[in-house]
Design an enzyme around this catalytic site. Structure first.
Site, short mmCIF file in Angstrom:
data_model
loop_
_atom_site.label_atom_id
_atom_site.label_comp_id
_atom_site.label_asym_id
_atom_site.label_seq_id
_atom_site.Cartn_x
_atom_site.Cartn_y
_atom_site.Cartn_z
N ARG A 216 0.80 -1.35 -0.24
CA ARG A 216 0.11 -0.01 -0.05
C ARG A 216 0.76 1.29 0.03
NH1 ARG A 216 -4.54 -2.24 4.39
NH2 ARG A 216 -5.38 -3.67 2.86
N GLU B 148 -13.72 -15.27 13.30
CA GLU B 148 -14.03 -14.62 11.85
C GLU B 148 -14.02 -15.92 10.65
OE1 GLU B 148 -12.94 -10.78 8.72
OE2 GLU B 148 -11.58 -11.55 10.89
N LYS C 242 -17.28 -12.55 14.16
CA LYS C 242 -17.34 -11.37 12.97
C LYS C 242 -17.88 -12.28 11.80
CE LYS C 242 -14.34 -8.12 11.09
NZ LYS C 242 -14.95 -8.49 9.36
#
Length: 226
Positions: A33, A177, A219
């Protein structure tokens, strides 16, 4: 066995009107990024980026906790204050990503299994000593032609449950999750069917392994078309 400390952490994590900040990108993901923005992919720049986030004025008005990466939980501000202390002073719970990423599931093209159970108990003990209060482990389930397979769902559910139990035994609240990915061209009905099977299998495994459900945070993914 019920733990008042874990119950208190769970309640703090879901306090009304706030969320959890996930800044647990791996070094490689964070570097990619940075490079897209022309930022040098260095440890110092990653540290400065996380400091910028964690020292945002009034941050605790909007988040209950933040999930950190292994590198980040050990870092300090430019003035030498540990990030954990910065968070504690602000009333923000310290979380830690404990899975070590995904790899291809053998003999199952297009499917993944999450890694990280090796030596997890020791790592949990270290993170608790540093100041962590909760943890995160992400399993990924892909919808495609003839997948997900039952083997993939069961393998990831077992790993999630084992992780959750080790966290509770070690003093961390586990974020469980099981993410059914939105990538693909599947319908919302297909996503619903897969999500239902995944969640059912995960909770079967949580029960079988003795995980205290009141001491986890689930989640789930959104049920949407691809």
């Amino acid at each position: 066995m019920s733990s008042p400390k874990l119950i208190a952490t769970v309640k703090a994590m879901v306090a009304t009107g706030k969320g959890i900040l996930a800044i647990d990108e791996s070094n490689s993901t964070c570097n990619k990024r940075f490079e897209k923005l022309g930022i040098a992919p260095t440890e110092e720049n990653r540290r400065a980026y996380r400091e910028l986030l964690l020292t945002t004025p009034g941050l605790a008005n909007y988040i209950n906790g933040a999930i950190l990466y292994d590198e980040t939980i050990r870092q300090t501000t430019k003035d030498g204050m540990p990030f954990v202390k910065v968070m504690n002073n602000a009333g923000i719970l310290v979380g830690i990503k404990v899975d070590t990423g995904v790899k291809d599931l053998p003999n199952h093209p297009g499917e993944k299994i999450t890694q990280g159970l090796d030596d997890l108990s020791n790592r949990i003990a270290e993170y608790v000593k540093i100041g962590a209060r909760f943890a995160k482990w992400r399993a990924v389930i892909t919808i495609g032609k003839e997948i997900p397979s039952r083997d993939c769902i069961e393998a990831n559910a077992q790993a999630l449950a084992r992780y959750a139990l080790l966290c509770q035994q070690g003093g961390l609240v586990p974020i469980v999750e099981p993410e059914v990915l939105m990538d693909g061209d599947h319908t919302i009905k297909r996503c619903y069917v897969v999500t239902e099977e995944v969640l059912g299998t995960v909770f079967d495994q949580l029960h079988l392994q003795g995980v205290v459900l009141e001491q986890i945070i689930l989640k789930p993914n959104m049920v949407i078309s691809g």
